[in-house]
Design an enzyme around this catalytic site. Structure first.
Site, mmCIF file in Angstrom:
data_model
loop_
_atom_site.group_PDB
_atom_site.id
_atom_site.type_symbol
_atom_site.label_atom_id
_atom_site.label_comp_id
_atom_site.label_asym_id
_atom_site.label_seq_id
_atom_site.Cartn_x
_atom_site.Cartn_y
_atom_site.Cartn_z
ATOM 1 N N GLY A 52 1.192 -1.418 0.497
ATOM 2 C CA GLY A 52 -0.296 0.197 -0.068
ATOM 3 C C GLY A 52 1.127 1.255 -0.041
ATOM 4 N N GLY A 53 1.751 1.616 -0.581
ATOM 5 C CA GLY A 53 2.995 2.524 -0.279
ATOM 6 C C GLY A 53 2.587 2.731 -1.455
ATOM 7 N N SER A 54 3.523 3.772 -2.264
ATOM 8 C CA SER A 54 3.557 4.824 -3.386
ATOM 9 C C SER A 54 3.204 3.707 -5.152
ATOM 10 C CB SER A 54 4.148 5.931 -3.645
ATOM 11 O OG SER A 54 5.718 5.663 -3.784
ATOM 12 N N ALA A 55 4.691 2.839 -4.405
ATOM 13 C CA ALA A 55 4.203 2.610 -6.321
ATOM 14 C C ALA A 55 3.273 1.845 -6.647
ATOM 15 C CB ALA A 55 5.662 1.643 -6.204
ATOM 16 N N VAL A 83 -0.379 -10.669 4.709
ATOM 17 C CA VAL A 83 -0.514 -12.042 3.505
ATOM 18 C C VAL A 83 -0.057 -12.348 4.317
ATOM 19 C CG1 VAL A 83 0.518 -12.480 1.479
ATOM 20 C CG2 VAL A 83 -0.852 -10.297 1.588
ATOM 21 N N LYS A 104 10.551 21.893 -6.474
ATOM 22 C CA LYS A 104 12.342 21.826 -6.475
ATOM 23 C C LYS A 104 12.052 21.552 -8.208
ATOM 24 C CE LYS A 104 14.320 17.329 -6.799
ATOM 25 N NZ LYS A 104 15.179 16.588 -6.525
ATOM 26 N N GLU A 117 19.691 11.199 -6.431
ATOM 27 C CA GLU A 117 19.218 11.869 -7.207
ATOM 28 C C GLU A 117 17.391 11.929 -6.882
ATOM 29 O OE1 GLU A 117 19.544 14.141 -9.247
ATOM 30 O OE2 GLU A 117 21.540 14.330 -9.715
ATOM 31 N N ILE A 121 10.476 6.843 -6.768
ATOM 32 C CA ILE A 121 9.179 7.343 -7.278
ATOM 33 C C ILE A 121 8.957 7.211 -9.216
ATOM 34 C CG2 ILE A 121 6.904 8.957 -6.770
ATOM 35 C CD1 ILE A 121 7.649 9.595 -3.987
#
Length: 505
Positions: free
Chosen positions: A12-15, A180, A77, A336, A340
């Site tokens: 459930g993270g950003s990826a 899971v 940014k 860098e 994301i």
């Protein structure tokens, strides 16, 4: 591979959430479900991004700019300011100015005219120099121009994930809050389903492993080998801390990367907080000494926490009916801010592939996907390695080792070209066509770190006057720009977005 009717995302993270949204956007007939445990929480660190992430969210996913901005409250940014090499510092804006001949009256590209100062050489760099986020449009401070394609975000990760969760629910993506316990396999080696805590097995045709560093499916269950980048990137730890912004502390519209004894330290500004992190090599400094160095250089930090990581990638990210996206697929230290971006690229390639194959991906599509993902991660490794190889600001054991031992892989050829010819625009032919950095990224650092080349250019007086006039012009425009505080005040106002929409009609 059989027809994909159901996709199950683990994590459930950003990826994982970005992948779910991309598939939902491009393949609306495919059922998408996300399973993640709220007990695991979200890594609460400040995130830097690159412009591609903003483009992906707004243009590819089609998310409303006003809604996104007010939900995320990001800081713009414009680039990165590096306290790196023999200069006091140098700028890496998200522009192509150093290798493009765009200034009338100059015979060469801008990179040949950079002198002692490597700041203020184009408008974004000049804005960074003044601490302003955007130029004004016309003469009214309230008339904020759109940020354009050369601006990224500073994000607070928990806000980003919370917004992505909301967006998933709005798009009809099923969200399952559970743990899971087992990966269930078919005899063929395909994953049949994921067994959750109540004993139920969640089945799907395609599984996306976005379970973070753990790689619950691709790593633990399938044992797909991990290719380490430790021979090129020596850092393997980070200390993370920060402080609440005090009155009068300006919001910086850029990331700072500061050279430290055994690594480097980031500064990422958020509206209410300043986030810092010391990325270091545990082979060269102890945890206690790293903490001491960080706190001495950042006395406002009261407490830090350690984050361990390994830079590298899976040998393959698409195996049978499983695709790893995010940290489960690969990770490099955040010099860098590519994490994301890589998740967005993978999500886009997968969603486009499913759409183009009419949800029946072929072996050649899977092979090409694996090649592209591997190529991107390997180029990021080499790009970051270049930062370390040529940073001669300090003569500590860590930095001496970087200069002596780091190999640049395929980009050695580009570096050799630069050392013979300088920042010639012809060098773009030596950079992969779909490079996330482009030749401008490499030149920004080679010029910034003063890597010597055999073709220094001594401009005549006429060209010197043209260059000086150009620098003066961008400096004046930047001086009249808007601070991030002023930009934020406007962009949080719904009236601004209403006005912008009326102007674009």
């Amino acid at each position: 591979m059989k027809r994909v009717k159901k996709v199950l995302v683990l994590g459930g993270g950003s990826a994982g959430l970005l992948a779910a949204l991309a598939i939902r956007k491009r393949c609306p007939s495919v059922q998408v479900r996300v399973v993640a445990s709220s007990k695991k929480g979200v890594i609460g660190v400040g995130e830097g991004t690159v412009p591609y992430v903003v483009d992906f969210v707004h243009r590819y996913l089609g998310m409303d700019e006003a809604e996104v901005y007010r939900a995320l409250d990001p800081v713009y940014k414009l680039g990165v300011r590096f306290d790196w090499g023999k200069r006091e510092c140098y700028d890496y804006p998200f522009t192509e100015s150093l290798h493009v001949q765009a200034i009338p009256g100059l015979k060469k590209v801008s990179g040949y005219y950079i002198g002692e100062r490597c700041e203020g050489f184009d408008l974004p760099s000049a804005l960074m120099d003044k601490g302003n986020a955007l130029p004004t449009r016309g003469h009214k401070k309230a008339d904020v121009p759109p940020p354009g394609n050369s601006v990224a975000w500073h994000l607070e990760n928990h806000r980003f994930v919370a917004w992505l969760e909301t967006a998933c629910k709005q798009q009809g993506i099923d969200m399952v809050d559970d743990e899971v316990e087992e990966v269930v396999f078919e005899d063929s080696g395909d994953v049949k389903g994921l067994k959750i805590s109540n004993g139920a097995v969640l089945k799907a045709d395609l599984f996306i492993d976005s379970s973070g560093f753990a790689g619950e499916i691709i790593g633990k269950a399938m044992e797909v080998p991990f290719k380490s980048y430790a021979d090129a990137l020596f850092c393997d730890r980070a200390l993370v801390g920060g402080w609440d912004r005090e009155e009068g502390e300006k919001i910086l519209p850029y990331t700072v990367s500061q050279t430290m004894d055994s690594g480097w330290c980031w500064r990422i500004d958020h509206p209410e907080r300043i986030n810092r992190g010391y990325v270091f090599s545990s082979d060269h400094i102890s945890l206690e000494d790293a903490e001491k160095e960080m706190l001495e250089k950042n006395p406002k930090i009261k407490q830090v926490r350690e984050v361990k990581f390994s830079s590298g990638r899976r040998e393959k990210v698409w195996v049978n009916n499983v695709i790893a996206i995010g940290n489960a697929a690969g990770f490099v230290e955040p010099l860098e801010a590519t994490a994301i971006m890589c998740a967005c690229l993978q999500a886009r390639w997968l969603a486009d592939g499913l759409m183009d194959s009419m949800s029946e991906p072929t072996p050649t599509m899977r092979d090409l996907y694996n090649e592209r993902v591997a190529s991107v991660w390997d180029e990021i490794r080499d790009f970051l390695a270049m930062h370390y190889r040529f940073n001669d600001k300090l003569e500590t054991p860590f930095w001496k080792r970087c200069q002596e031992e780091i190999s640049l892989g395929p980009i050695e050829k580009l570096v050799a070209f630069f050392q013979e010819n300088g920042p010639s625009s012809l060098g773009r032919a030596l950079v992969p066509e779909q490079s996330p950095f482009g030749v401008q990224g490499y030149y920004a650092h080679l010029v910034g770190m003063r890597v010597p080349h055999a073709r220094p250019y001594k401009a005549g007086k006429a060209e010197q006057d043209v260059w000086s006039a150009y620098l003066s012009q961008v400096d004046q425009v930047a001086s009249k720009g808007m601070s991030m505080e002023e930009v934020r005040e406007q962009l949080m106002d719904a009236g601004y977005w209403k006005q912008l929409r009326s102007l674009s009609r």
